[in-house]
Design a protein around this motif. Sequence first.
Motif, mmCIF file in Angstrom:
data_model
loop_
_atom_site.group_PDB
_atom_site.id
_atom_site.type_symbol
_atom_site.label_atom_id
_atom_site.label_comp_id
_atom_site.label_asym_id
_atom_site.label_seq_id
_atom_site.Cartn_x
_atom_site.Cartn_y
_atom_site.Cartn_z
ATOM 1 N N ASN A 168 0.876 -1.174 0.000
ATOM 2 C CA ASN A 168 0.000 0.000 0.000
ATOM 3 C C ASN A 168 0.911 1.221 0.000
ATOM 4 O OD1 ASN A 168 -2.566 -1.320 0.192
ATOM 5 N ND2 ASN A 168 -2.103 -1.752 2.331
ATOM 6 N N ILE A 169 0.923 1.950 -1.088
ATOM 7 C CA ILE A 169 1.796 3.120 -1.211
ATOM 8 C C ILE A 169 1.171 4.295 -0.474
ATOM 9 C CG2 ILE A 169 2.815 4.773 -2.821
ATOM 10 C CD1 ILE A 169 2.926 2.457 -4.856
ATOM 11 N N ASP A 170 1.967 4.887 0.406
ATOM 12 C CA ASP A 170 1.530 6.049 1.179
ATOM 13 C C ASP A 170 2.661 7.066 1.132
ATOM 14 O OD1 ASP A 170 0.792 7.958 3.034
ATOM 15 O OD2 ASP A 170 0.391 6.519 4.643
ATOM 16 N N PHE A 171 2.525 8.070 0.270
ATOM 17 C CA PHE A 171 3.591 9.043 0.085
ATOM 18 C C PHE A 171 3.817 9.944 1.294
ATOM 19 C CE2 PHE A 171 2.432 8.100 -4.386
ATOM 20 C CZ PHE A 171 3.652 7.574 -4.772
ATOM 21 N N SER A 172 2.967 9.847 2.305
ATOM 22 C CA SER A 172 3.167 10.661 3.500
ATOM 23 C C SER A 172 4.170 10.033 4.469
ATOM 24 C CB SER A 172 1.835 10.906 4.216
ATOM 25 O OG SER A 172 1.332 9.704 4.762
ATOM 26 N N VAL A 173 4.596 8.795 4.194
ATOM 27 C CA VAL A 173 5.607 8.129 5.025
ATOM 28 C C VAL A 173 6.704 7.585 4.114
ATOM 29 C CG1 VAL A 173 3.960 7.468 6.833
ATOM 30 C CG2 VAL A 173 4.419 5.895 4.964
ATOM 31 N N PRO A 174 7.923 7.401 4.638
ATOM 32 C CA PRO A 174 9.000 6.820 3.832
ATOM 33 C C PRO A 174 8.609 5.408 3.363
ATOM 34 C CG PRO A 174 9.878 7.759 5.860
ATOM 35 C CD PRO A 174 8.381 7.773 5.973
ATOM 36 N N SER A 175 9.134 4.989 2.237
ATOM 37 C CA SER A 175 8.773 3.687 1.669
ATOM 38 C C SER A 175 9.047 2.524 2.624
ATOM 39 C CB SER A 175 9.490 3.456 0.343
ATOM 40 O OG SER A 175 10.887 3.476 0.520
ATOM 41 N N ALA A 176 10.023 2.673 3.500
ATOM 42 C CA ALA A 176 10.294 1.614 4.478
ATOM 43 C C ALA A 176 9.116 1.398 5.421
ATOM 44 C CB ALA A 176 11.545 1.955 5.276
ATOM 45 N N GLY A 177 8.224 2.374 5.516
ATOM 46 C CA GLY A 177 7.062 2.267 6.388
ATOM 47 C C GLY A 177 5.812 1.755 5.690
ATOM 48 N N TRP A 178 5.900 1.486 4.389
ATOM 49 C CA TRP A 178 4.747 0.967 3.651
ATOM 50 C C TRP A 178 4.497 -0.481 4.050
ATOM 51 C CZ3 TRP A 178 6.271 2.798 -1.949
ATOM 52 C CH2 TRP A 178 6.263 4.191 -1.988
ATOM 53 N N HIS A 179 3.242 -0.871 4.084
ATOM 54 C CA HIS A 179 2.875 -2.234 4.482
ATOM 55 C C HIS A 179 2.361 -3.014 3.283
ATOM 56 C CE1 HIS A 179 3.423 -1.374 8.714
ATOM 57 N NE2 HIS A 179 2.805 -0.228 8.503
ATOM 58 N N ILE A 180 2.468 -4.321 3.370
ATOM 59 C CA ILE A 180 2.002 -5.190 2.284
ATOM 60 C C ILE A 180 0.481 -5.090 2.178
ATOM 61 C CG2 ILE A 180 1.857 -7.581 1.501
ATOM 62 C CD1 ILE A 180 4.525 -8.062 2.880
ATOM 63 N N SER A 181 0.004 -4.976 0.926
ATOM 64 C CA SER A 181 -1.432 -4.856 0.673
ATOM 65 C C SER A 181 -2.115 -6.215 0.820
ATOM 66 C CB SER A 181 -1.672 -4.328 -0.743
ATOM 67 O OG SER A 181 -1.275 -5.302 -1.687
ATOM 68 N N GLU A 182 -3.447 -6.212 0.863
ATOM 69 C CA GLU A 182 -4.208 -7.463 0.925
ATOM 70 C C GLU A 182 -3.897 -8.332 -0.289
ATOM 71 O OE1 GLU A 182 -6.077 -8.764 3.421
ATOM 72 O OE2 GLU A 182 -5.331 -7.059 4.574
ATOM 73 N N ASP A 183 -3.793 -7.719 -1.481
ATOM 74 C CA ASP A 183 -3.431 -8.477 -2.684
ATOM 75 C C ASP A 183 -2.036 -9.074 -2.547
ATOM 76 O OD1 ASP A 183 -5.833 -8.061 -3.998
ATOM 77 O OD2 ASP A 183 -5.110 -6.330 -5.132
ATOM 78 N N GLY A 184 -1.116 -8.320 -1.966
ATOM 79 C CA GLY A 184 0.241 -8.818 -1.749
ATOM 80 C C GLY A 184 0.273 -9.988 -0.788
ATOM 81 N N ILE A 185 -0.532 -9.909 0.262
ATOM 82 C CA ILE A 185 -0.623 -11.007 1.230
ATOM 83 C C ILE A 185 -1.205 -12.247 0.552
ATOM 84 C CG2 ILE A 185 -1.831 -11.799 3.308
ATOM 85 C CD1 ILE A 185 -1.531 -8.871 4.336
ATOM 86 N N ARG A 186 -2.270 -12.075 -0.225
ATOM 87 C CA ARG A 186 -2.896 -13.205 -0.923
ATOM 88 C C ARG A 186 -1.910 -13.868 -1.876
ATOM 89 N NH1 ARG A 186 -4.018 -13.507 -5.635
ATOM 90 N NH2 ARG A 186 -4.094 -11.269 -5.995
#
Length: 58
Positions: free
Chosen positions: A13-31
């Motif tokens: 899940n891309i969130d430009f308000s936080v550094p990329s190291a803080g991005w979390h895996i999306s539901e599609d990525g988990i699946r």
Amino acid sequence: MAELYIVRHAQVNIDFSVPSAGWHISEDGIRATRELVLSENWSGVILAPKSTQTEGMG
């Protein structure tokens, strides 16, 4: 014969308000990760340090 598996990082899940190291895996990525884990025999595979979020998803 040895085998080499190259697996790219799961979708995040891309969130430009936080550094990329803080991005979390999306539901599609988990699946997709779960499907991959269940599709192969991964015994003896060494996980790269950044993949710890997906470790144990099978």
